[in-house]
Motif scaffolding. Sequence first.
Motif, PDB file in Angstrom:
ATOM      1  N   ARG A 172       6.709  38.550 -75.500  1.00 43.61           N
ATOM      2  CA  ARG A 172       6.433  37.564 -76.552  1.00 43.61           C
ATOM      3  C   ARG A 172       6.806  36.168 -76.082  1.00 43.61           C
ATOM      4  O   ARG A 172       7.588  35.995 -75.150  1.00 43.61           O
ATOM      5  N   HIS A 173       6.280  35.158 -76.768  1.00 42.61           N
ATOM      6  CA  HIS A 173       6.528  33.768 -76.379  1.00 42.61           C
ATOM      7  C   HIS A 173       8.013  33.410 -76.367  1.00 42.61           C
ATOM      8  O   HIS A 173       8.448  32.606 -75.566  1.00 42.61           O
TER       9      HIS A 173
ATOM     10  N   ASP B  88      10.556  35.363 -75.660  1.00 38.55           N
ATOM     11  CA  ASP B  88      11.367  36.154 -74.733  1.00 38.55           C
ATOM     12  C   ASP B  88      11.613  35.412 -73.425  1.00 38.55           C
ATOM     13  O   ASP B  88      10.731  34.732 -72.901  1.00 38.55           O
TER      14      ASP B  88
ATOM     15  N   HIS C   8       4.120  43.380 -70.841  1.00 36.59           N
ATOM     16  CA  HIS C   8       3.986  44.432 -71.847  1.00 36.59           C
ATOM     17  C   HIS C   8       3.883  45.803 -71.189  1.00 36.59           C
ATOM     18  O   HIS C   8       4.515  46.771 -71.626  1.00 36.59           O
TER      19      HIS C   8
ATOM     20  N   HIS D  88       1.504  38.031 -70.550  1.00 37.16           N
ATOM     21  CA  HIS D  88       1.654  38.983 -71.652  1.00 37.16           C
ATOM     22  C   HIS D  88       1.332  40.398 -71.176  1.00 37.16           C
ATOM     23  O   HIS D  88       2.063  41.347 -71.445  1.00 37.16           O
TER      24      HIS D  88
END
Length: 157
Positions: free
Chosen positions: A82-83, A85, A75, A71
């Motif tokens: 996100r989970h 993606d 980011h 993450h």
Amino acid sequence: MNNQELQMLVESISINDFKKPFRHKAFFNARLRTTGGRYMLRSHDIEINRKYFEQFGEAELIGIIKHELCHYHLHLEGKGYRHRDSDFRQLLKQVDAPRFCSTLPDTKKRRVSNRVYIYNCSACGLVYKRKRAINTARYVCGKCRGKLVKIKELTVG
């Protein structure tokens, strides 16, 4: 393990597995209940649930750290973190990180209520069936804004 040792572990995993430095804080958060860890979007810090380390050991802790670092790095790079993606799922496989952590054995499941509350609008007569009680002094009928009156409370099943 204390927060300082956790910080060093996160930094070493970040360098070894991701080939990128971890420049923020990692610490244990005792208030986490249902999750192994959490990546904070604004501060970029990582919080870890100490119970997972105590009950499952260092292998589970390393898996949680890798997951949160996925993450973190995605980011900061502006990619899908996100989970759902594909960038995230791809990086998870690449560093051999779990998508979900194990469930804690001592977590108490929420008790499912078998009660049904029935309310009646005094103005239009509309009947409401609810699983949760309503504060009739505060809430009114959604159709006509009339006063709600509790008719009965049933126990089903």
